[in-house]
Scaffold this motif. Structure first.
Motif, PDB file in Angstrom:
ATOM      1  N   CYS A  26       0.851  -1.192   0.000  1.00 31.00           N
ATOM      2  CA  CYS A  26       0.000   0.000   0.000  1.00 31.00           C
ATOM      3  C   CYS A  26       0.888   1.245   0.000  1.00 31.00           C
ATOM      4  O   CYS A  26       2.067   1.195   0.363  1.00 31.00           O
ATOM      5  CB  CYS A  26      -0.953  -0.011   1.189  1.00 31.00           C
ATOM      6  N   ASP A  27       0.311   2.361  -0.389  1.00 29.21           N
ATOM      7  CA  ASP A  27       1.057   3.611  -0.518  1.00 29.21           C
ATOM      8  C   ASP A  27       1.716   4.049   0.793  1.00 29.21           C
ATOM      9  O   ASP A  27       2.809   4.604   0.779  1.00 29.21           O
ATOM     10  CB  ASP A  27       0.143   4.730  -1.026  1.00 29.21           C
ATOM     11  N   ASP A  28       1.054   3.813   1.927  1.00 30.21           N
ATOM     12  CA  ASP A  28       1.589   4.244   3.221  1.00 30.21           C
ATOM     13  C   ASP A  28       2.909   3.575   3.573  1.00 30.21           C
ATOM     14  O   ASP A  28       3.733   4.152   4.278  1.00 30.21           O
ATOM     15  CB  ASP A  28       0.582   3.957   4.341  1.00 30.21           C
ATOM     16  N   ILE A  30       5.283   2.411   1.399  1.00 31.82           N
ATOM     17  CA  ILE A  30       6.343   2.544   0.393  1.00 31.82           C
ATOM     18  C   ILE A  30       7.562   3.326   0.886  1.00 31.82           C
ATOM     19  O   ILE A  30       8.693   2.880   0.678  1.00 31.82           O
ATOM     20  CB  ILE A  30       5.766   3.101  -0.924  1.00 31.82           C
ATOM     21  N   SER A  34      10.931   1.031   0.886  1.00 28.63           N
ATOM     22  CA  SER A  34      11.956   1.415  -0.089  1.00 28.63           C
ATOM     23  C   SER A  34      13.289   1.758   0.582  1.00 28.63           C
ATOM     24  O   SER A  34      14.327   1.752  -0.063  1.00 28.63           O
ATOM     25  CB  SER A  34      11.485   2.586  -0.950  1.00 28.63           C
ATOM     26  N   HIS A  43       0.061  -4.107   5.398  1.00 30.90           N
ATOM     27  CA  HIS A  43       0.332  -3.183   4.298  1.00 30.90           C
ATOM     28  C   HIS A  43       0.360  -3.849   2.926  1.00 30.90           C
ATOM     29  O   HIS A  43       0.544  -3.171   1.920  1.00 30.90           O
ATOM     30  CB  HIS A  43       1.661  -2.449   4.537  1.00 30.90           C
ATOM     31  N   GLU A  45      -1.245  -5.316  -0.254  1.00 31.52           N
ATOM     32  CA  GLU A  45      -2.517  -5.192  -0.966  1.00 31.52           C
ATOM     33  C   GLU A  45      -2.786  -6.376  -1.892  1.00 31.52           C
ATOM     34  O   GLU A  45      -3.929  -6.712  -2.132  1.00 31.52           O
ATOM     35  CB  GLU A  45      -2.550  -3.891  -1.750  1.00 31.52           C
ATOM     36  N   ASP A  61       4.971  -1.204  -5.922  1.00 26.89           N
ATOM     37  CA  ASP A  61       3.848  -0.324  -5.604  1.00 26.89           C
ATOM     38  C   ASP A  61       2.678  -0.672  -6.528  1.00 26.89           C
ATOM     39  O   ASP A  61       2.755  -1.619  -7.318  1.00 26.89           O
ATOM     40  CB  ASP A  61       4.260   1.144  -5.694  1.00 26.89           C
ATOM     41  N   LYS A  62       1.605   0.099  -6.452  1.00 26.77           N
ATOM     42  CA  LYS A  62       0.399  -0.195  -7.247  1.00 26.77           C
ATOM     43  C   LYS A  62       0.611  -0.055  -8.739  1.00 26.77           C
ATOM     44  O   LYS A  62      -0.134  -0.628  -9.530  1.00 26.77           O
ATOM     45  CB  LYS A  62      -0.752   0.707  -6.801  1.00 26.77           C
ATOM     46  N   GLN A  63       1.638   0.694  -9.144  1.00 29.94           N
ATOM     47  CA  GLN A  63       1.945   0.866 -10.569  1.00 29.94           C
ATOM     48  C   GLN A  63       2.997  -0.148 -11.029  1.00 29.94           C
ATOM     49  O   GLN A  63       3.530  -0.025 -12.131  1.00 29.94           O
ATOM     50  CB  GLN A  63       2.445   2.285 -10.846  1.00 29.94           C
ATOM     51  N   ASN A  65       6.007  -0.570  -9.879  1.00 25.72           N
ATOM     52  CA  ASN A  65       7.380  -0.082  -9.789  1.00 25.72           C
ATOM     53  C   ASN A  65       8.085  -0.839  -8.674  1.00 25.72           C
ATOM     54  O   ASN A  65       7.543  -0.964  -7.572  1.00 25.72           O
ATOM     55  CB  ASN A  65       7.409   1.420  -9.476  1.00 25.72           C
TER      56      ASN A  65
END
Length: 97
Positions: A26-28, A30, A34, A43, A45, A61-63, A65
């Motif tokens: 999830c974005d939180d 990353i 990283s 976390h 997804e 991540d969701k894209q 990457n």
């Protein structure tokens, strides 16, 4: 068993179609993952259902990457069912120094 550097993970990531060996965060999480911090189950997804505990994985991540690489600590079903605890022992993140 081999462990991946971020360069090796990048190469594998570019050749494996989604969701192969991927754990989507999830974005939180990353910014932490990283930097090489542990990825926690709450976390995650999405995760490749064909993985097994102990496999080397690509954290994305969701894209899609690449953000890190590490060792999966639990079975995919356990990761998605748990609301706490570590899911991936991150070896190295893209922002690790």
């Amino acid at each position: 068993m081999f462990t991946l550097s971020i360069e090796g993970a990048s190469l594998i990531h570019s050749h494996l179609p989604t969701p192969g060996y991927r754990v989507m965060m999830c974005d939180d999480a990353i910014p932490f993952v990283s930097k090489g911090k542990t990825a926690f189950a709450k976390h995650v997804e999405n995760i490749d259902p064909d993985l097994r505990a102990g496999d080397e994985v690509l954290l994305v991540d969701k894209q899609d990457n690449l953000i890190a690489t590490g060792q999966l600590l639990l079975a995919p079903e356990e990761v998605l069912a748990m609301q706490n605890g570590p899911a991936v022992d991150v070896r190295v993140g893209v922002d690790s120094s």
